[in-house]
Design an enzyme around this catalytic site. Structure first.
Site, PDB file in Angstrom:
ATOM      1  CB  THR A  19      26.460  -4.535 -41.830  1.00  0.00           C
ATOM      2  OG1 THR A  19      26.811  -5.885 -41.553  1.00  0.00           O
ATOM      3  CG2 THR A  19      25.162  -4.212 -41.086  1.00  0.00           C
ATOM      4  CG  ASP A  20      27.239  -9.394 -44.275  1.00  0.00           C
ATOM      5  OD1 ASP A  20      27.331  -8.925 -43.117  1.00  0.00           O
ATOM      6  OD2 ASP A  20      27.996 -10.301 -44.701  1.00  0.00           O
ATOM      7  CD  GLU A  21      26.712  -8.564 -38.252  1.00  0.00           C
ATOM      8  OE1 GLU A  21      25.960  -8.415 -37.283  1.00  0.00           O
ATOM      9  OE2 GLU A  21      27.935  -8.737 -38.141  1.00  0.00           O
ATOM     10  CE1 TYR A  57      26.932  -2.423 -36.609  1.00  0.00           C
ATOM     11  CE2 TYR A  57      26.730  -4.679 -37.419  1.00  0.00           C
ATOM     12  CZ  TYR A  57      27.171  -3.370 -37.590  1.00  0.00           C
ATOM     13  OH  TYR A  57      27.840  -3.011 -38.752  1.00  0.00           O
ATOM     14  CE  LYS A  72      25.529   0.149 -40.372  1.00  0.00           C
ATOM     15  NZ  LYS A  72      26.290   1.433 -40.501  1.00  0.00           N
TER      16      LYS A  72
END
Ligand code: NAD
Ligand code: DAU
Length: 349
Positions: free
Chosen positions: A130-132, A155, A159
């Protein structure tokens, strides 16, 4: 491509990837390994469930022995790893579930690949991320593959950790890996806890639309079928050891997106203009809410020739149509645990 393991294939993005692969590669065996959490649903795959090259195996990636037994049985050449706990609000409520699945589950898969693979040209371990992991942007700038990691929710921390393990297995053990980090996906089959399907469901039932904070956070939206095409391309043509950012060039402030969705839904439901906007309710902000995500997808575009094909308004209309014509799916996934979870969310806000 021969034997391909897809983890999390009963979930939102995974089901689109499974469908694409099963239809596009009839000579390959596609195994979908998923433990069917609240987010996994075999109803997502009824159209391909009887295809000869498709196998579903119910199992947990946190169970290392089950993962090894699976590799032994099927002799995978490639792994496309999507299984994860994926919802930020749930990670705030229960971080440990994210450590188990996203970190330990990923390391179990890496260990199995390391054990069984001789690292021939056919092997590839593809981690979908993810870009997060890059943190939060201000008003300007885009995430590139070189942006330093700065995860800020449980989260995204889980990741980021799994991304680091994937790269560490490449660097230390020579495991042939590839990664991609993508922006917010939307489309059919997304569990109605994420912004777009939650709001579609609430509009249908004339329930409040809970906008976090002032609705000024920005996300970069990517149509799930465009994402599945990118995953196929990266698996086949991406360079081993590399990371590719995937995004839709499609930034929207939450409140603007919500207003557009309300207009589309009023139109489709034959309600007077403004009806759905009347449901907007500003609620307490998400803890640690990242302000803005936006992706520079230049690398996957210039190196592999991928481009998003669906405009946001077109994608949003298709998504609304899918939920409106799949009332039974929506009814099933919003019964049981869902009600308990949402009651708690609303009480806490
Ligand atoms: P999802 O929550 O819809 O689906 C996750 C799937 O994984 C479900 O089918 C679930 O049953 C399965 N799963 C969960 N824990 C498991 C376990 N321990 N063992 C086996 N299976 C398990 O998720 P999604 O939105 O489709 O996301 C898929 C992947 O893409 C995730 O890795 C997520 O981090 C990543 N991602 C998602 C988005 C997005 O916008 N949805 C954006 C960027 C990256
Ligand atoms: O950026 C990629 C990520 O996008 C993925 O890695 C995650 O798996 C996926 O869940 C998604 O994370 P977000 O937190 O951005 O998605 P969500 O749909 O939960 O929220 C989108 C925005 O809408 C965010 O700014 C929070 C806001 N929001 C969300 C919900 C559920 C609301 O205002 N109200 C809500 O009820």
């Amino acid at each position: 491509m021969k034997n391909i393991l897809i983890t999390g294939g009963a979930g939102f993005i995974g089901s689109h990837v499974v469908r694409l692969f099963v239809n596009k590669y009839p000579e390959s065996t596609i195994v979908n390994f998923d433990n069917l959490t609240y987010a996994g649903n075999l109803l997502n795959l009824t159209d391909i469930e009887n295809k000869k090259n498709y196998h579903f195996v119910k199992g947990d990636i946190v169970d290392g022995e089950a993962v090894f037994a699976l590799f032994e049985k099927y002799g995978f050449d490639q792994v496309v790893h999507l299984a994860a706990e994926s919802h930020v609000d749930r990670s705030i409520a229960n971080p440990m579930a994210f450590v188990h699945t996203n970190v330990i589950g990923t390391v179990n898969l890496l260990n199995a690949a390391k054990h069984f693979w001789k690292h021939g040209n056919n092997n590839r371990f593809y981690h979908i991320s993810t870009d997060e992991v890059y943190g939060s942007l201000g008003e300007e700038g885009l995430f590139t593959e070189e942006t330093p990691y700065d995860p800020r929710s449980p989260y995204s921390a889980s990741k980021a950790s799994s991304d680091h393990f994937v790269r560490a297995y490449h660097h230390t053990f020579g495991l042939p890996v590839v990664l991609s980090n993508c922006s917010n996906n939307y489309g059919a089959n997304q569990f109605p806890e994420k912004l777009i399907p939650l709001f579609i469901n609430n509009i249908i039932h004339k329930k409040p639309l809970p906008v976090y904070g002032k609705g000024e956070n920005v996300r970069d939206w990517l149509y799930v079928i465009d994402h599945a095409e990118a995953i196929d391309l990266i698996l086949r043509k991406g360079t081993t050891g590399e990371t590719y950012n995937i995004g839709g060039h499609n930034e929207w402030k939450n409140i603007d997106l919500i207003r557009l969705l309300c207009t589309i839904m009023d139109e489709k439901l034959g309600r007077a203009p403004g009806t759905s906007e009347g449901l907007i309710t500003y609620v307490k902000d998400r803890a640690g809410h990242d302000l803005r995500y936006a992706i520079d997808a230049g690398k996957v575009e210039s190196e592999l020739g991928w481009k998003p094909t669906v405009t946001f308004e077109e994608g949003l209309r298709k998504t609304a149509d899918w939920y409106l014509s799949n009332a039974e799916w929506l009814r099933q996934v919003t019964s049981g645990d869902y009600l308990q979870y949402y009651r708690k969310q609303y009480e806490e806000r």
